[in-house]
Design an enzyme around this catalytic site. Structure first.
Site, PDB file in Angstrom:
ATOM      1  N   HIS A 184      27.644  47.165  52.867  1.00 10.29           N
ATOM      2  CA  HIS A 184      28.459  46.039  53.324  1.00 10.29           C
ATOM      3  C   HIS A 184      27.590  44.876  53.774  1.00 10.29           C
ATOM      4  CE1 HIS A 184      32.544  48.180  54.133  1.00 10.29           C
ATOM      5  NE2 HIS A 184      32.517  47.562  52.987  1.00 10.29           N
ATOM      6  N   ARG A 286      39.554  41.141  40.671  1.00 11.95           N
ATOM      7  CA  ARG A 286      40.054  42.397  41.230  1.00 11.95           C
ATOM      8  C   ARG A 286      41.522  42.214  41.626  1.00 11.95           C
ATOM      9  NH1 ARG A 286      35.363  40.967  44.051  1.00 11.95           N
ATOM     10  NH2 ARG A 286      33.482  42.154  43.518  1.00 11.95           N
ATOM     11  N   ARG A 322      40.655  42.781  35.768  1.00 10.67           N
ATOM     12  CA  ARG A 322      40.614  44.246  35.783  1.00 10.67           C
ATOM     13  C   ARG A 322      41.961  44.777  36.260  1.00 10.67           C
ATOM     14  NH1 ARG A 322      36.410  46.890  39.829  1.00 10.67           N
ATOM     15  NH2 ARG A 322      37.988  46.250  41.338  1.00 10.67           N
ATOM     16  N   GLU A 411      31.656  52.503  33.691  1.00 12.12           N
ATOM     17  CA  GLU A 411      31.206  52.894  35.029  1.00 12.12           C
ATOM     18  C   GLU A 411      30.844  54.374  35.084  1.00 12.12           C
ATOM     19  OE1 GLU A 411      34.103  50.682  37.965  1.00 12.12           O
ATOM     20  OE2 GLU A 411      35.145  51.206  36.109  1.00 12.12           O
ATOM     21  N   ASN A 434      27.694  49.278  40.105  1.00 18.96           N
ATOM     22  CA  ASN A 434      27.804  50.012  41.374  1.00 18.96           C
ATOM     23  C   ASN A 434      28.221  51.463  41.119  1.00 18.96           C
ATOM     24  OD1 ASN A 434      27.392  47.432  42.263  1.00 18.96           O
ATOM     25  ND2 ASN A 434      29.257  47.285  43.454  1.00 18.96           N
ATOM     26  N   ASP A 435      29.336  51.630  40.398  1.00 21.01           N
ATOM     27  CA  ASP A 435      29.806  52.981  40.113  1.00 21.01           C
ATOM     28  C   ASP A 435      28.928  53.683  39.087  1.00 21.01           C
ATOM     29  OD1 ASP A 435      31.975  53.878  41.701  1.00 21.01           O
ATOM     30  OD2 ASP A 435      33.298  52.437  40.747  1.00 21.01           O
ATOM     31  N   ARG A 445      28.067  55.896  46.745  1.00 19.37           N
ATOM     32  CA  ARG A 445      27.593  54.552  47.047  1.00 19.37           C
ATOM     33  C   ARG A 445      28.052  54.054  48.407  1.00 19.37           C
ATOM     34  NH1 ARG A 445      30.911  50.031  45.314  1.00 19.37           N
ATOM     35  NH2 ARG A 445      32.909  50.659  44.431  1.00 19.37           N
ATOM     36  N   CYS A 482      29.185  43.245  35.642  1.00 17.13           N
ATOM     37  CA  CYS A 482      29.974  42.687  36.740  1.00 17.13           C
ATOM     38  C   CYS A 482      29.733  43.409  38.062  1.00 17.13           C
ATOM     39  CB  CYS A 482      31.470  42.689  36.405  1.00 17.13           C
ATOM     40  SG  CYS A 482      32.195  44.329  36.252  1.00 17.13           S
TER      41      CYS A 482
END
Length: 555
Positions: A184, A286, A322, A411, A434-435, A445, A482
């Site tokens: 974060h 998103r 998405r 992902e 990320n995933d 993560r 992305c």
């Protein structure tokens, strides 16, 4: 002079005196209360309510990703289950301070055991509990100090509530001992454009008042720098400020190869800032913001209006939407309320949408109607696609609603390894790093204890990116990035060398990535990619790319 290393966020550099984060309040003692149970219950309720209201207010003031995080914290603070746990301890004669401390600690352990999104929220409980205890004690909550002058903030980590409202006129840079590139703190620092180096293991050695240079581009914090080092840092900061005010141009490499630079957005209101920073479109919109705050799915009309507002902000430009990515770190009761031992490997993404196909069809209907009313180039993509069959299912369904460009999120290693077959049916692929990193490295993560594994520079992750890039090139299909990796300027060049044709990121990262791409040709990007792939681990990949880049001519 000492150099401490971590993971830099962006290309910024800053210098100034260290100020360490205020220490946490000590744990209260478990002594019987002199007050009645009702009095203690009233104290606890008032403190929790006040903290929740403060978090919500901070979120509204901060906006963006910070608002989403802080509103989630406020909801946790007033969670009925947590309230019941506090009441149970109060009924036993405890003080409000002890009841809150012990209940939050127990709840934290429960969430940690669940993992995923809830595991991440466990860390937020520490911050919430500290704020409630401070309210009960009548003292300021532990948090960011205000020494009355600009400073470099050093902390173990920052709570979202602290990062959200940092005074950017005072906080010159952030240095944390915990966290990784997708924590974060890192995400919010990138969004706000704060110079930051996270995961600096020896940050505890830095003392308040000590002068440091924080070099995010190198991932280095230099304590007690020489006058020459301070002068060089000041010049770099001035040069970077000039680059930020340079005319906005489309993304491209030094040899003119176009690399489309797009924005990751969470709601339509974020579009204006992205356009102002030179985004050529949207690489990831998103849609969860429409769903997460509701106890039931929004109507087609409600969705259509939000999508229309977004698309109207980008006439003639690509906007990649998405589909609802729920489950795991974003649970929705009306989509999938079944208990799962490991939600990250459960019914999430497209799997959850197929199980509730009416929600998917309503979303596609709303998007098609918004598309008909605007002039943007709408692309839609399915999250968490793992198989060729899932690809065929989604692209066929999108075309059923007249949506001409349908793709998939890569992902999961399975879809990366079968990218040639996936892209035979999809119009494009967008890699969520990320995933993809999480599943490749078997490292949650959201879990700080394994954040060291959560690094998209790892050659295993980069090999999977190359598989997708090669498949896209062979089939003439676009391949975008992305995930947070696209916002790392040096890694962005490597990703282009692996076959990425577009990069999507937080709008604040666009200037750094645009400037860095202009320093490398496509041939150089491919050589840098090869150097990263030849490394054994993420740190070695970074170092190999830095060494090789230093040998290239200036463009």
């Amino acid at each position: 002079m000492t150099e401490l290393r971590g993971v830099g966020i962006g290309l910024g550099v800053a210098q100034g005196p260290v100020v360490r984060m205020t220490e946490a309040l000590p744990a209260p003692e478990n002594t019987p209360s002199a007050r009645s149970v009702d009095e203690e219950r009233a104290r606890a309720r008032e403190a929790v309510s006040a903290v929740a209201a403060e978090l919500t207010s901070r979120g509204e003031a901060a906006g963006g990703a910070a608002q989403e995080v802080l509103e989630a914290q406020a909801m946790i603070a007033e969670d009925p289950t947590l309230q019941d746990e506090v009441d149970a301890r109060l009924d036993g004669g405890s003080t409000a301070e002890w009841a809150v401390h012990d209940a939050f600690a127990g709840f934290r352990a429960t969430l940690e055991a669940v993992g995923g999104y809830l595991g991440e929220r466990a860390a937020d409980l520490d911050d919430i509990a500290q704020r409630v205890l401070a309210r009960l004690h009548g003292v300021p909550a532990p948090g960011v100090p205000d020494p009355g002058h600009p400073f470099v903030l050093v902390a173990r980590d920052l709570a979202p509530a602290d990062t959200a409202l940092l005074d950017l006129d005072r906080v010159l840079a952030l240095v944390t001992s915990d966290g990784g590139p997708t924590s974060h703190t890192a995400i919010l620092a990138r969004e706000k454009g704060i110079v930051a180096v996270v995961g600096v293991v020896d940050a505890a050695a830095l003392a308040t008042g000590q002068t440091v240079v924080v070099d995010a581009a190198a991932g280095v914090v230099t304590s007690d720098p020489t006058d020459d080092e301070r002068a060089r840092a000041a010049q770099r900061a001035a040069d970077r400020l000039s680059a930020d005010t340079a005319p906005l141009t489309p993304g491209a490499l030094a040899d003119g190869t176009p690399i489309v630079l797009l924005a990751n957005l969470g709601k339509p209101a974020d579009a204006a800032d992205a356009v102002a920073r030179g985004a050529e479109g949207v690489g990831l919109f998103r849609t969860e913001f429409l769903f997460l705050a509701s106890s039931q799915a929004p109507t087609i009309a409600q969705q259509r209006e939000s999508y229309r507002e977004l698309l109207a902000a980008f006439p003639g430009r690509k906007v990649v939407v998405r589909m609802l990515d729920a489950g795991a770190d974003k649970p929705l009761a009306f989509l999938n309320d079944a208990h799962e031992e490991n939600p990250a490997l459960g019914l999430r993404g497209l799997r959850a949408l197929r199980a509730s196909e009416d929600i998917l069809r309503e979303q596609l209907t709303a998007l098609a109607e918004a598309d008909a009313e605007t002039d943007a180039d709408l692309w839609v993509m399915a999250p968490m696609v793992a198989t060729v069959e899932e690809t065929r299912y989604f692209t066929a369904l999108a075309r059923e609603y007249g949506l001409k460009t349908a793709g998939v999120m890569v992902e999961v290693p399975a879809s990366a390894l079968l990218a040639d077959r996936v892209l035979a049916h999809a119009d494009f692929a967008s890699i969520g790093t990320n995933d993809l990193t999480q599943y490749t490295m078997a490292a949650d993560r959201m879990l700080g204890s394994v954040s060291g594994f959560q690094d998209p520079w790892h050659p295993a992750v980069l090999r999977l990116v190359r598989e997708v890039g090669s498949a896209g090139a062979a089939l003439g299909k676009p391949v975008g990035i992305c995930g947070e990796a696209a916002a790392d300027p040096q890694l962005a060049v490597v990703l282009v060398g692996l076959g990425a044709t577009s990069l999507s990121m937080a709008p604040s990262a666009l200037a750094d990535v645009r400037a860095t791409l202009l320093t490398r040709t496509l041939d150089e990007a491919r050589l840098l990619a090869d150097a990263a792939l030849a490394a054994d681990d993420a740190a070695s990949a970074r170092a190999a790319v830095a060494r090789l880049a230093d040998t290239f001519p200036q463009h």
